[in-house]
Design a protein around this motif. Structure first.
Motif, PDB file in Angstrom:
ATOM      1  N   MET A   1      -0.229   2.656  -5.827  1.00 10.44           N
ATOM      2  CA  MET A   1      -1.740   2.047  -5.938  1.00 10.44           C
ATOM      3  C   MET A   1      -3.165   3.014  -5.753  1.00 10.44           C
ATOM      4  SD  MET A   1      -1.218  -1.300  -5.295  1.00 10.44           S
ATOM      5  CE  MET A   1      -2.534  -2.195  -4.799  1.00 10.44           C
ATOM      6  N   LYS A   2      -2.169   4.642  -5.291  1.00 11.01           N
ATOM      7  CA  LYS A   2      -3.642   5.202  -5.857  1.00 11.01           C
ATOM      8  C   LYS A   2      -4.481   5.508  -6.640  1.00 11.01           C
ATOM      9  CE  LYS A   2      -2.288   9.038  -2.347  1.00 11.01           C
ATOM     10  NZ  LYS A   2      -1.126  10.227  -2.841  1.00 11.01           N
ATOM     11  N   GLY A   3      -3.967   4.709  -8.187  1.00 14.07           N
ATOM     12  CA  GLY A   3      -4.566   4.599  -9.217  1.00 14.07           C
ATOM     13  C   GLY A   3      -5.951   3.380  -9.034  1.00 14.07           C
TER      14      GLY A   3
ATOM     15  N   VAL B   1      -8.885  -3.043  -5.062  1.00 10.45           N
ATOM     16  CA  VAL B   1      -7.967  -3.258  -3.814  1.00 10.45           C
ATOM     17  C   VAL B   1      -7.624  -4.118  -2.982  1.00 10.45           C
ATOM     18  CG1 VAL B   1      -6.258  -2.865  -1.056  1.00 10.45           C
ATOM     19  CG2 VAL B   1      -6.735  -1.027  -3.531  1.00 10.45           C
TER      20      VAL B   1
ATOM     21  N   MET C   1       0.607  -0.960   0.283  1.00  6.11           N
ATOM     22  CA  MET C   1       0.272   0.220  -0.359  1.00  6.11           C
ATOM     23  C   MET C   1       1.124   1.171   0.084  1.00  6.11           C
ATOM     24  SD  MET C   1      -3.006  -1.772  -0.159  1.00  6.11           S
ATOM     25  CE  MET C   1      -4.060   0.474   0.264  1.00  6.11           C
ATOM     26  N   THR C   2       1.105   1.426  -1.022  1.00  5.92           N
ATOM     27  CA  THR C   2       1.873   2.968  -1.239  1.00  5.92           C
ATOM     28  C   THR C   2       1.260   3.986  -1.830  1.00  5.92           C
ATOM     29  OG1 THR C   2       3.399   2.119  -3.416  1.00  5.92           O
ATOM     30  CG2 THR C   2       4.084   1.325  -0.873  1.00  5.92           C
ATOM     31  N   ASP C   3       2.460   4.810  -2.819  1.00  5.77           N
ATOM     32  CA  ASP C   3       0.870   5.752  -3.691  1.00  5.77           C
ATOM     33  C   ASP C   3       0.822   5.474  -5.247  1.00  5.77           C
ATOM     34  OD1 ASP C   3       1.744   8.057  -1.518  1.00  5.77           O
ATOM     35  OD2 ASP C   3       2.899   8.556  -2.472  1.00  5.77           O
TER      36      ASP C   3
ATOM     37  N   ASP D   1      -8.788   1.311  -7.311  1.00  9.79           N
ATOM     38  CA  ASP D   1     -10.368   2.095  -6.646  1.00  9.79           C
ATOM     39  C   ASP D   1      -9.999   0.875  -5.774  1.00  9.79           C
ATOM     40  OD1 ASP D   1     -11.868  -0.569  -8.105  1.00  9.79           O
ATOM     41  OD2 ASP D   1     -11.973   0.917  -9.164  1.00  9.79           O
ATOM     42  N   GLU D   2     -10.756   0.854  -5.051  1.00 13.86           N
ATOM     43  CA  GLU D   2     -11.860   0.118  -3.719  1.00 13.86           C
ATOM     44  C   GLU D   2     -11.834  -1.644  -3.713  1.00 13.86           C
ATOM     45  OE1 GLU D   2     -13.442   0.609   0.443  1.00 13.86           O
ATOM     46  OE2 GLU D   2     -12.881   2.541  -0.487  1.00 13.86           O
TER      47      GLU D   2
END
Length: 246
Positions: free
Chosen positions: A192-194, A200, A188-190, A196-197
């Motif tokens: 992974m920002k792209g 994940v 879980m780093t930046d 959606d929930e």
């Protein structure tokens, strides 16, 4: 531990946490960054103040040989030595293989693979071979082990890091230098920002431990592999992935 460390990509999630973990052990840390000077410099200041160590930020484009040489010149003048190199700097991109441009391919392999070559060569030539000691730790990816659809250039560059690790470990073992590689799973780093929930959550469910990794999971493994407790470990590819790749 009292060692001098260079962490490349130290402004990112895994890199910054790795720098913190080594600073906690009393190591002096050079924090490499490419563009995010603010984050790297503020972290260097924080580590110096909190742990009483010598930490500083240094800029380089790791895909450029001259830039890497200049970075090592600065490390030379500040530290005079280097015991541990953590090759963590990396980029990622999701794209259909047939849409990848030659420039995107070159950029991916330039940062992810050429950077490991340039930094490792400088560390070995300047310090580790003549000191008859040192550790190089490369950060690859589980996709370098098994490949990822729509990330072929990323997978290829990370697979190259694995091959480099194994070959180099055999070459520099007699010089007292150990070379290992960590292959993180979903962390879980930046990066992974792209996602959606739902994606994940699906990744979590695909992982046997039913959890996703945190930067600290990589950082703690890195500290162990670079310590004297791991003195008989070299040329190894260590998966820190919750069991997703076995």
């Amino acid at each position: 531990m009292m060692k001098k460390i260079l962490v490349t990509g130290a402004s990112g999630g895994i890199g910054s946490q790795t720098a913190v973990a080594f600073a906690k052990c009393g190591c002096d840390v050079a924090l490499h960054y490419s563009k995010n000077s603010e984050k790297a410099e503020s972290l260097a200041e924080k580590l110096t103040n909190e742990y009483g160590i010598n930490a500083f930020a240094v800029q380089a484009d790791v895909s450029d040989y001259e830039s890497v040489c200049k970075m090592f010149d600065k490390i030379d003048s500040r530290f005079g030595n280097l015991d541990v190199l953590i090759n963590n700097a990396g980029i990622a991109q999701q794209k259909l293989f047939t849409d990848i441009t030659p420039d995107e391919w070159k950029k991916m392999t330039g940062v992810n693979l050429d950077g490991v070559f340039y930094c490792s060569q400088q560390a070995l030539k300047r310090y580790m071979i003549k000191n008859h000691g040192g550790v190089i730790l490369n950060i690859s990816s589980m996709w370098g082990q098994v490949g990822a659809s729509c990330e072929v250039h990323y997978s290829a560059s990370k697979a190259g890091v694995i091959g480099l690790t194994k070959g180099l470990a055999k070459e520099v073992g007699l010089s007292g230098v150990r070379v290992n590689c960590i292959c993180p799973g979903v962390i879980m780093t930046d990066m992974m920002k792209g996602f959606d929930e739902q994606t994940v959550q699906e990744l979590k469910e695909e992982t046997p431990l039913n959890m996703l990794g945190m930067p600290d999971d990589i950082a703690e493994t890195a500290v162990f592999l670079c310590s004297d407790r791991a003195r008989f470990i070299t040329g190894q590819i260590v998966g820190v992935n919750g069991g997703m790749i076995i």
